[in-house]
Design an enzyme around this catalytic site. Structure first.
Site, PDB file in Angstrom:
ATOM      1  N   CYS A  21       0.910  -1.366   0.156  1.00 41.28           N
ATOM      2  CA  CYS A  21      -0.036   0.029   0.172  1.00 41.28           C
ATOM      3  C   CYS A  21       0.844   0.976  -0.145  1.00 41.28           C
ATOM      4  O   CYS A  21       1.982   1.215   0.423  1.00 41.28           O
ATOM      5  CB  CYS A  21      -0.969   0.081   1.120  1.00 41.28           C
ATOM      6  SG  CYS A  21       0.000   0.224   2.777  1.00 41.28           S
ATOM      7  N   CYS A  24       2.922   2.238   3.276  1.00 40.68           N
ATOM      8  CA  CYS A  24       3.931   1.331   3.713  1.00 40.68           C
ATOM      9  C   CYS A  24       5.217   1.791   2.645  1.00 40.68           C
ATOM     10  O   CYS A  24       6.136   1.507   3.080  1.00 40.68           O
ATOM     11  CB  CYS A  24       3.512  -0.032   3.343  1.00 40.68           C
ATOM     12  SG  CYS A  24       2.695  -0.828   5.057  1.00 40.68           S
ATOM     13  N   CYS A 107      -3.148  -4.549   1.610  1.00 38.30           N
ATOM     14  CA  CYS A 107      -1.439  -4.597   1.616  1.00 38.30           C
ATOM     15  C   CYS A 107      -0.907  -5.832   2.080  1.00 38.30           C
ATOM     16  O   CYS A 107      -1.330  -6.472   3.025  1.00 38.30           O
ATOM     17  CB  CYS A 107      -1.221  -3.654   2.343  1.00 38.30           C
ATOM     18  SG  CYS A 107       0.578  -3.323   2.449  1.00 38.30           S
ATOM     19  N   CYS A 110       1.205  -4.591   5.639  1.00 37.45           N
ATOM     20  CA  CYS A 110       0.435  -4.238   6.763  1.00 37.45           C
ATOM     21  C   CYS A 110      -0.924  -4.917   7.230  1.00 37.45           C
ATOM     22  O   CYS A 110      -1.685  -4.792   7.922  1.00 37.45           O
ATOM     23  CB  CYS A 110       0.274  -2.805   6.830  1.00 37.45           C
ATOM     24  SG  CYS A 110      -0.850  -2.003   5.668  1.00 37.45           S
ATOM     25  N   ASP A 342      -4.964  -5.876  66.179  1.00 32.96           N
ATOM     26  CA  ASP A 342      -5.616  -7.065  66.179  1.00 32.96           C
ATOM     27  C   ASP A 342      -7.237  -6.810  66.453  1.00 32.96           C
ATOM     28  O   ASP A 342      -7.660  -5.694  66.407  1.00 32.96           O
ATOM     29  CB  ASP A 342      -5.325  -7.648  67.437  1.00 32.96           C
ATOM     30  CG  ASP A 342      -3.940  -8.145  67.498  1.00 32.96           C
ATOM     31  OD1 ASP A 342      -3.330  -8.379  66.345  1.00 32.96           O
ATOM     32  OD2 ASP A 342      -3.242  -8.454  68.351  1.00 32.96           O
TER      33      ASP A 342
END
Length: 527
Positions: A21, A24, A107, A110, A342
């Site tokens: 793509c 990328c 793509c 990716c 306690d």
């Protein structure tokens, strides 16, 4: 215009033709400016196709001469002028036009992350889920989890580009490629901020987590398990050994020739885009501090449950934290305090400092008046406890409660019984003892939860008040961490010296009250 040069053209064409793509391609061309990535996918695709189109041969012809080929007439008058100013026409061969696919391919690097999942439409859907979650927030941090096979595909694309650039005597380091998460952040953070109306901040306590998966290519990583077995070891709470970190570790070890022999380069194009497994909202813990008084001699500090059976119906922790849990709409809590008493010991005076960590709270903003009202609600709900100085604090401030805990002092009031009759003169010497050092073995009653050890503690001062032949009241100021009951009765000789040995009697404690816990935290508030 894309920020690509002629030098990038060959790499861009190589990646584009293999199914990568535009975003990328920008990453592998080393474009580290956020702005180009923010353009819509279709716009980037058009720009990339223009960039990759062969230069159109342009013939400038004399007007009287007829064109020899099909011509394209430019409407722009400037383009129709030749260098000498004469009117002309440009000629373009039909065969030179690049084909423009009608549908975006997924793509091969990716898997659609930088195509479909960073566009405004997707961000809007995520933000709708965020707003429906009911969290209060003034900033947001976006966390994304990508399928681990993306690292394998990116590695394959990098090797492809590196080899191609090597033919041109150029190099491409792994760090020269813009990281997928970085590019995703550049695109989506402004969109999230705009949609939610708050800034994105890496330190924000409110986190939106988006988890992606891609079942079609899930087996892309499996060959690494055979080549780099030591990188993939089963771990608890992990559904798969192929985690992102394990895959990255394997990719850093595997030889290029081994990788290329096992995985296609360039990676093949998938048929489907990633899927979103979940969108989860979480808020970091908030902390509430204060001081509590305990007026009951039949109330433990924390739930008293033995072998799954509750021994007491409630506890200090529950009487306080249940209200906080409801108002802050938190999932759970952790209670801590400066020491503990306690079940049969009261805590009086200014009370004991405590803090409650509220996990994943949906409501986090409270005015001082609202905190006062919350304090009043807690105090009205039970006559066994009261709280004061209730306030929101930071995680760092909690440390003040524990700082130098054993150097702090505490004061107590104890009702003492002796086996033989005593006179006032028999206890007077105790008033004169200062900073008495005692050695205490871990008491028998707490050995189940504390390691066996001998601890030296200090009784800083004592003051007596005679009552009758077998009873007197003893006021003590001690080092924090001193076991008062054991100091009185000796715990079968495990505390030396003890009150009984000092007085040469058998002594026991009938009632014990904590009168002060000398920790200057949290800050006192006006009523």
């Amino acid at each position: 215009m894309l920020p690509l040069t002629e030098e990038n053209k060959h790499v861009a064409q190589l990646l584009f033709s293999s199914g990568t793509c535009p975003r990328c391609i920008l990453r592998f061309c080393g474009v580290d400016l956020p702005a180009p990535y923010k353009h819509p996918s279709k716009e980037l695709l058009n720009e990339l196709q223009k960039f990759l189109e062969p230069e159109k041969p342009e013939l400038i012809l004399e007007a009287p001469n007829p064109p020899l080929k099909k011509i394209r007439l430019h409407e722009d008058g400037i383009d129709n002028l030749s260098e000498d100013g004469k009117e002309g026409v440009s000629v373009t061969e039909d065969e030179s036009m690049a084909e423009k696919p009608s549908k975006l391919r997924v793509c091969n690097v990716c898997l659609g992350i930088l195509q479909e999942f960073c566009e405004k439409g997707f961000i809007t859907k995520v933000c709708q889920k965020v707003e429906a979650s009911g969290f209060e927030f003034t900033s947001v941090v976006l966390s994304v989890s990508f399928p681990p096979q993306l690292s394998v595909r990116e590695h394959a694309a990098w090797l492809l580009v590196k080899q191609e650039m090597g033919k041109q005597s150029l190099s491409l380091g792994r760090n020269d490629v813009v990281q997928l998460k970085e590019a995703y952040k550049w695109i989506t953070h402004p969109l999230f901020s705009e949609e939610l109306g708050v800034p994105t901040d890496g330190k924000s306590l409110f986190e939106v987590s988006v988890v992606f998966a891609h079942p079609e290519t899930a087996e892309d990583c499996h060959f690494l398990g055979e080549v780099c077995r030591d990188c993939f070891k089963p771990a608890k709470n992990k559904q798969s050994v192929f985690t992102r970190m394990a895959v990255l570790k394997a990719l850093s070890k595997i030889k290029e020739e081994d990788f290329l022999g096992q995985f296609p380069c360039p990676p093949n194009s998938p048929k489907t885009v990633c899927t979103v497994l979940e969108v989860e909202c979480t808020h970091g813990a908030v902390f509430v501090a204060g001081r509590y008084n305990k007026y009951s001699r039949n109330l433990p500090q924390t739930p008293w449950i033995i072998d799954g059976e509750r021994k007491m119906e409630s506890s200090v922790e529950e009487l306080i934290s249940d209200h906080l849990l409801a108002v802050f709409r938190a999932e759970s809590f952790n209670f801590s305090s400066s020491g503990r008493e306690d079940v049969d010991v009261r805590t009086l005076g200014n009370g004991r400092p405590f803090a409650v960590e509220l996990l994943n709270p949906h409501r986090v903003h409270f005015t001082s008046q609202e905190m006062k009202e919350l304090q009043q609600t807690i105090n009205k709900s039970s006559d066994k406890i009261q709280v004061r100085d209730l306030q929101l604090v930071t995680r760092e401030a909690i440390g003040h409660m524990k700082e130098g805990e054993e150097e702090k002092t505490k004061t107590y009031s104890a009702l003492i019984w002796t086996n033989r009759a005593i006179q006032k003169k028999d206890i007077g010497f105790l008033d004169d003892l200062k900073d008495l050092k005692i050695d205490q073995k871990t008491p028998l009653r707490v050995l189940h939860r504390r390691p066996l050890a001998v601890r030296t503690r200090a009784i800083h001062s004592m003051k007596t008040h005679y009552l009758d032949e077998h009873h007197f009241r003893l006021h003590l100021k001690t080092q924090a961490g001193t076991y008062i009951k054991e100091f009185v009765h000796g715990d079968f000789g495990r505390t030396k010296p003890n009150l009984g040995s000092l007085m040469n009697v058998t002594a026991d404690i009938l009632e014990l009250d904590v009168e002060s816990v000398d920790v200057d935290w949290p800050p006192a508030l006006d009523d």
